[in-house]
Design a protein around this motif. Structure first.
Motif, PDB file in Angstrom:
ATOM      1  N   LYS A   1       9.225 -50.192  -4.444  1.00  0.00           N
ATOM      2  CA  LYS A   1       8.237 -49.888  -3.391  1.00  0.00           C
ATOM      3  C   LYS A   1       8.091 -51.090  -2.449  1.00  0.00           C
ATOM      4  O   LYS A   1       9.058 -51.814  -2.240  1.00  0.00           O
ATOM      5  CB  LYS A   1       6.904 -49.460  -4.017  1.00  0.00           C
ATOM      6  CG  LYS A   1       7.105 -48.340  -5.043  1.00  0.00           C
ATOM      7  CD  LYS A   1       5.832 -47.670  -5.482  1.00  0.00           C
ATOM      8  CE  LYS A   1       6.166 -46.577  -6.483  1.00  0.00           C
ATOM      9  NZ  LYS A   1       4.991 -45.818  -6.906  1.00  0.00           N
TER      10      LYS A   1
ATOM     11  N   GLU B   1       4.965 -40.750  -1.938  1.00  0.00           N
ATOM     12  CA  GLU B   1       4.252 -41.651  -1.019  1.00  0.00           C
ATOM     13  C   GLU B   1       4.755 -41.454   0.406  1.00  0.00           C
ATOM     14  O   GLU B   1       3.991 -41.568   1.359  1.00  0.00           O
ATOM     15  CB  GLU B   1       4.403 -43.105  -1.497  1.00  0.00           C
ATOM     16  CG  GLU B   1       3.553 -43.345  -2.740  1.00  0.00           C
ATOM     17  CD  GLU B   1       4.098 -44.398  -3.690  1.00  0.00           C
ATOM     18  OE1 GLU B   1       4.985 -45.178  -3.307  1.00  0.00           O
ATOM     19  OE2 GLU B   1       3.621 -44.418  -4.848  1.00  0.00           O
TER      20      GLU B   1
ATOM     21  N   ILE C   1       1.545 -41.095 -10.847  1.00  0.00           N
ATOM     22  CA  ILE C   1       2.189 -42.250 -10.221  1.00  0.00           C
ATOM     23  C   ILE C   1       1.199 -43.386 -10.028  1.00  0.00           C
ATOM     24  O   ILE C   1       0.199 -43.236  -9.326  1.00  0.00           O
ATOM     25  CB  ILE C   1       2.829 -41.862  -8.866  1.00  0.00           C
ATOM     26  CG1 ILE C   1       3.966 -40.861  -9.110  1.00  0.00           C
ATOM     27  CG2 ILE C   1       3.336 -43.095  -8.136  1.00  0.00           C
ATOM     28  CD1 ILE C   1       4.609 -40.354  -7.836  1.00  0.00           C
TER      29      ILE C   1
HETATM   30  P1  PGA Z   1       4.917 -45.812 -11.363  1.00  0.00           P
HETATM   31  O1  PGA Z   1       5.710 -45.233 -10.071  1.00  0.00           O
HETATM   32  O2  PGA Z   1       5.955 -46.002 -12.443  1.00  0.00           O
HETATM   33  O3  PGA Z   1       4.332 -47.103 -10.891  1.00  0.00           O
HETATM   34  O4  PGA Z   1       3.905 -44.805 -11.744  1.00  0.00           O
HETATM   35  C1  PGA Z   1       6.772 -44.337 -10.200  1.00  0.00           C
HETATM   36  C2  PGA Z   1       7.301 -43.978  -8.847  1.00  0.00           C
HETATM   37  O5  PGA Z   1       6.499 -43.771  -7.919  1.00  0.00           O
HETATM   38  O6  PGA Z   1       8.536 -43.880  -8.640  1.00  0.00           O
END
Ligand code: PGA
Length: 253
Positions: free
Chosen positions: A11, A98, A173
């Protein structure tokens, strides 16, 4: 036989030096991961090039987190599939929730992006998943199915050889709230059935379907033990080399 994959979605985290350091740390430990588990890391655009160089010659492949829906030209701020490919990437993530939520990424745009990525020879990790409201309304199967149909049904069985699906329930997430292995498995099985309906049983069986959403070393083994879960798309836990490799090792548990 379908491939097992653990992919790290960094990210908007790490500046260049930190990213290269993290990539090197992952590379140094990659040998601890089972030989049949593929590793992919997806750093921010600014250091795709340096990270790709840092992991050259290792088993780690590099992915972008997005790519443009046009090939080139007057699209200020966008990065094309060709640009991504030219700096040593072999994959791009597309349709992360996202991006769907904050940047207006529609299934329609994802068809274009997927076409352009495949045309450049990139593999695509296509993310699908329902939000909390949709889960509570019992719409999770329908939402995932329609995202798969809207995007992937525009492609051929041959194209599917370079497409990975990631099921990422939005409510899981970054929340620490993982889907249970059963909740994840039933959606994965449904996605595979949906793919089989269009592309046939063989293509569906060969498609890698990853789980994403608060996947970590402590829950990866249970998730990966499910019949239709072929690995993970990892956010937070991919920012620590030890955790990322521990997740890949969960296949051995
Ligand atoms: P997370 O994110 O493991 O921090 O929950 C997963 C993703 O959005 O790919």
């Amino acid at each position: 036989m379908r491939k097992k994959i653990v992919a790290g979605n960094w990210k908007m985290n790490t500046v260049k030096e930190q990213g290269v350091e993290l990539a090197k740390a992952v590379a140094a430990k990659a040998g601890e991961a089972p030989a049949n588990v593929g590793l992919i890391i997806a750093p921010p655009f600014t250091h795709l090039c340096c990270v790709a160089k840092a992991v050259e010659g290792t088993k780690i492949a590099v992915a972008a987190q997005n790519c443009a829906d046009h090939t080139s030209g007057a699209y200020t701020g966008e990065v094309s599939a060709a640009m991504i490919k030219a700096v040593g990437c072999s994959w791009t993530i597309l349709g992360h929730s996202e991006r769907r939520q904050y940047y207006g990424e529609t299934d329609e745009k994802l068809v274009e992006k997927t076409k352009l990525a495949l045309a450049e020879g990139l593999g695509v990790i296509l993310c699908v998943g329902e939000n909390l409201e949709q889960r509570e309304a019992g719409e999770h199967f329908a939402v995932c199915e329609s995202q798969i149909k809207n995007v992937l049904f525009n492609f051929s069985a041959d194209d599917m050889a370079r497409i990975i699906v990631a099921y990422e329930p939005v409510w899981a997430i970054g929340t620490g709230k993982t889907a249970t292995a059963e909740q994840a498995e039933e959606i994965h099985a449904h996605i595979r059935k949906t793919l089989a309906g269009k592309f046939g049983a063989k293509v569906a069986e060969d498609t890698t379907i990853l789980y994403g959403g608060s996947c970590k070393p402590s829950n990866a083994a249970e998730l990966f033990a499910q019949k239709d879960i072929d690995g993970g798309l990892i956010g937070g836990a991919a920012l620590k080399a030890d955790d990322f490799i521990a997740i890949a090792k969960a296949f051995e548990a």
